[in-house]
Design a protein around this motif. Structure first.
Motif, PDB file in Angstrom:
ATOM      1  N   ALA A 281       5.106  -5.752   4.219  1.00 33.32           N
ATOM      2  CA  ALA A 281       4.783  -5.061   3.081  1.00 33.32           C
ATOM      3  C   ALA A 281       3.328  -5.680   2.508  1.00 33.32           C
ATOM      4  O   ALA A 281       2.653  -4.905   1.898  1.00 33.32           O
ATOM      5  CB  ALA A 281       5.747  -5.524   2.038  1.00 33.32           C
ATOM      6  N   GLU A 282       3.252  -6.905   2.615  1.00 32.90           N
ATOM      7  CA  GLU A 282       1.928  -7.433   2.249  1.00 32.90           C
ATOM      8  C   GLU A 282       0.611  -6.781   2.680  1.00 32.90           C
ATOM      9  O   GLU A 282      -0.316  -6.712   1.997  1.00 32.90           O
ATOM     10  CB  GLU A 282       2.024  -8.961   2.192  1.00 32.90           C
ATOM     11  CG  GLU A 282       0.654  -9.695   1.883  1.00 32.90           C
ATOM     12  CD  GLU A 282       0.670 -10.966   1.813  1.00 32.90           C
ATOM     13  OE1 GLU A 282      -0.348 -11.976   1.862  1.00 32.90           O
ATOM     14  OE2 GLU A 282       1.736 -11.774   2.426  1.00 32.90           O
ATOM     15  N   LEU A 283       0.759  -6.728   3.987  1.00 34.65           N
ATOM     16  CA  LEU A 283      -0.331  -6.269   4.802  1.00 34.65           C
ATOM     17  C   LEU A 283      -0.566  -4.797   4.641  1.00 34.65           C
ATOM     18  O   LEU A 283      -1.853  -4.446   4.505  1.00 34.65           O
ATOM     19  CB  LEU A 283       0.009  -6.598   6.295  1.00 34.65           C
ATOM     20  CG  LEU A 283      -0.159  -7.898   6.843  1.00 34.65           C
ATOM     21  CD1 LEU A 283       0.391  -8.087   8.264  1.00 34.65           C
ATOM     22  CD2 LEU A 283      -1.634  -8.505   6.880  1.00 34.65           C
ATOM     23  N   GLU A 284       0.515  -4.134   4.531  1.00 34.36           N
ATOM     24  CA  GLU A 284       0.407  -2.662   3.945  1.00 34.36           C
ATOM     25  C   GLU A 284      -0.446  -2.452   2.644  1.00 34.36           C
ATOM     26  O   GLU A 284      -1.107  -1.371   2.674  1.00 34.36           O
ATOM     27  CB  GLU A 284       1.886  -1.848   3.960  1.00 34.36           C
ATOM     28  CG  GLU A 284       2.498  -1.919   5.339  1.00 34.36           C
ATOM     29  CD  GLU A 284       2.052  -0.834   6.304  1.00 34.36           C
ATOM     30  OE1 GLU A 284       0.644  -0.342   6.193  1.00 34.36           O
ATOM     31  OE2 GLU A 284       2.743  -0.792   7.433  1.00 34.36           O
ATOM     32  N   HIS A 285       0.018  -3.307   1.688  1.00 37.73           N
ATOM     33  CA  HIS A 285      -0.626  -3.289   0.510  1.00 37.73           C
ATOM     34  C   HIS A 285      -2.213  -3.753   0.638  1.00 37.73           C
ATOM     35  O   HIS A 285      -2.892  -3.109  -0.121  1.00 37.73           O
ATOM     36  CB  HIS A 285      -0.052  -4.281  -0.503  1.00 37.73           C
ATOM     37  CG  HIS A 285      -0.379  -4.422  -1.861  1.00 37.73           C
ATOM     38  ND1 HIS A 285      -1.549  -5.215  -2.445  1.00 37.73           N
ATOM     39  CD2 HIS A 285       0.115  -3.483  -2.873  1.00 37.73           C
ATOM     40  CE1 HIS A 285      -1.673  -4.905  -3.516  1.00 37.73           C
ATOM     41  NE2 HIS A 285      -0.679  -3.935  -4.017  1.00 37.73           N
ATOM     42  N   LEU A 286      -2.190  -4.573   1.457  1.00 34.40           N
ATOM     43  CA  LEU A 286      -3.788  -4.981   1.614  1.00 34.40           C
ATOM     44  C   LEU A 286      -4.650  -3.862   1.978  1.00 34.40           C
ATOM     45  O   LEU A 286      -5.930  -3.805   1.915  1.00 34.40           O
ATOM     46  CB  LEU A 286      -3.942  -6.208   2.648  1.00 34.40           C
ATOM     47  CG  LEU A 286      -3.567  -7.641   2.025  1.00 34.40           C
ATOM     48  CD1 LEU A 286      -3.563  -8.560   2.977  1.00 34.40           C
ATOM     49  CD2 LEU A 286      -4.564  -7.911   0.814  1.00 34.40           C
ATOM     50  N   ILE A 287      -4.113  -2.962   2.801  1.00 36.52           N
ATOM     51  CA  ILE A 287      -4.888  -1.992   3.566  1.00 36.52           C
ATOM     52  C   ILE A 287      -4.881  -0.633   2.766  1.00 36.52           C
ATOM     53  O   ILE A 287      -5.459   0.563   3.186  1.00 36.52           O
ATOM     54  CB  ILE A 287      -4.466  -1.567   5.178  1.00 36.52           C
ATOM     55  CG1 ILE A 287      -3.000  -0.991   5.193  1.00 36.52           C
ATOM     56  CG2 ILE A 287      -4.529  -2.890   6.025  1.00 36.52           C
ATOM     57  CD1 ILE A 287      -2.590  -0.585   6.572  1.00 36.52           C
ATOM     58  N   GLY A 288      -4.329  -0.923   1.728  1.00 37.49           N
ATOM     59  CA  GLY A 288      -4.178   0.107   0.562  1.00 37.49           C
ATOM     60  C   GLY A 288      -3.196   1.130   0.740  1.00 37.49           C
ATOM     61  O   GLY A 288      -2.994   2.192   0.003  1.00 37.49           O
ATOM     62  N   LYS A 289      -2.097   0.871   1.390  1.00 39.72           N
ATOM     63  CA  LYS A 289      -0.883   1.515   1.641  1.00 39.72           C
ATOM     64  C   LYS A 289       0.282   1.068   0.544  1.00 39.72           C
ATOM     65  O   LYS A 289       1.115   0.502   1.135  1.00 39.72           O
ATOM     66  CB  LYS A 289      -0.312   1.725   2.860  1.00 39.72           C
ATOM     67  CG  LYS A 289      -1.328   2.702   3.740  1.00 39.72           C
ATOM     68  CD  LYS A 289      -0.638   2.762   5.343  1.00 39.72           C
ATOM     69  CE  LYS A 289      -1.934   3.342   6.357  1.00 39.72           C
ATOM     70  NZ  LYS A 289      -1.087   3.812   7.859  1.00 39.72           N
ATOM     71  N   LYS A 290       0.149   1.115  -0.707  1.00 35.65           N
ATOM     72  CA  LYS A 290       0.855   0.454  -1.786  1.00 35.65           C
ATOM     73  C   LYS A 290       2.401   1.360  -1.688  1.00 35.65           C
ATOM     74  O   LYS A 290       3.476   0.439  -1.763  1.00 35.65           O
ATOM     75  CB  LYS A 290       0.260   0.595  -3.082  1.00 35.65           C
ATOM     76  CG  LYS A 290      -1.017  -0.127  -3.040  1.00 35.65           C
ATOM     77  CD  LYS A 290      -1.725  -0.131  -4.461  1.00 35.65           C
ATOM     78  CE  LYS A 290      -2.865  -0.957  -4.393  1.00 35.65           C
ATOM     79  NZ  LYS A 290      -3.698  -0.813  -5.903  1.00 35.65           N
TER      80      LYS A 290
END
Length: 304
Positions: A281-290
């Protein structure tokens, strides 16, 4: 301990039996008459049996002496190894007895006696692989680390026992805390071509200790193919842990896409594994996929 107690009971029963038999024979009326030419000799049953036993033991001694004399005669006729073979047979009997005594003592928990008997076996037997193998086990049971290492080094000399020796050295190296050396030795075992799942498990453990997560993932893949004591569910769980650690390591190195790939694989291996979900979830958030990050948390929250 149990064997020693049984042996003591057997000795007591045997002595009691001899005493009762002696009393019984001594109380029997009559006896045995032996006539030689014009002379007659009378023996009680007890005396006759005693003489028979003495004669039997005397004959055994005669056979032993005769065997030695034949060895000397063979030596004099040119067989230079005859006498040596005679004494070698005696040494072999002593060695095998000491070897079996050591194994029994080890099973009974009498470690000091086991070590003493193992030393005797090593002295008398010309079987270095067997005596080194026994010596390593007995030394380990006694906590004699230096002796154990010495025996394991000897095992490396022989193809039949090389893997056993390496395993022993790896275990003692792990106990010393030298994980990198232990891992290098374990990799050596792998190069030799061992198909033993235990070695793969050891390599996996050492790779995790050193943070070699990609290597650990490869070891897990090999364990799927081998007959391991670890169940399929446990292997998938371990694989998820390794992939999550690899994802975190890649993230810290700045390789976000690679880290995300590892995290997604970890979730597929074991659904509901919280550390993998958090990292993913953290990585998805980092690439803009909140939105996707929130979805991952909500879906698995519902599963919980």
């Amino acid at each position: 301990m149990i064997f020693s107690a049984l042996k003591g009971v057997f000795v007591l029963v045997f002595i009691s039996f001899l005493g009762l038999a002696t009393m019984y024979l001594d109380g029997i009326p009559g006896g045995i008459n032996l006539i030689f030419r014009s002379d007659e000799f009378h023996f009680s049953f007890l005396t006759a049996i005693s003489l028979f036993v003495i004669f039997f033991l005397f004959m055994l001694l005669i056979l032993r002496v005769a065997s030695f004399i034949f060895s000397i005669m063979s030596f004099l006729r040119g067989d230079e190894t005859a006498i040596k073979r005679f004494f070698d047979r005696s040494r072999e009997r002593k060695g095998l007895k000491a070897f079996s005594n050591s194994i029994i003592a080890l099973e009974e928990g009498e470690n000091e006696k086991a070590f003493s008997e193992a030393k005797k076996a090593e002295k008398f037997l010309k079987l270095p692989q067997m005596t080194a193998l026994l010596g390593a086990q007995v030394a380990r049971a006694n906590g004699f680390i230096s002796s154990e290492r010495e025996y394991n080094k000897r095992l490396l000399k022989y193809p039949e026992t090389r893997l056993v020796g390496l395993k022993g050295i790896i275990n003692s190296t792990i106990e010393d805390g030298d994980i990198n050396t232990a891992l290098a030795l374990a990799e050596k075992v792998k190069e030799i071509g061992s198909k033993n799942a235990k070695f793969s498990e050891t390599i996996f453990y050492l790779q995790c200790k050193t943070g070699d997560w990609l290597g650990a993932h490869q070891s897990i893949s090999e364990l799927y193919k081998k007959k391991s004591n670890i169940s399929g569910d446990q292997l998938r769980r371990k694989e998820a842990v390794v992939l999550t650690a690899a994802a975190k390591q890649s993230q810290l190195s700045g390789h976000t896409e690679k880290a995300l790939s590892y995290a997604r694989k970890a979730i597929k291996k074991t659904s509901g594994f919280i550390p993998a979900l958090v990292v993913c979830a953290e990585l998805e958030h980092l690439i803009g996929k909140k939105a996707l990050a929130v979805k991952i948390i909500k879906q698995n929250w519902a599963l919980e």
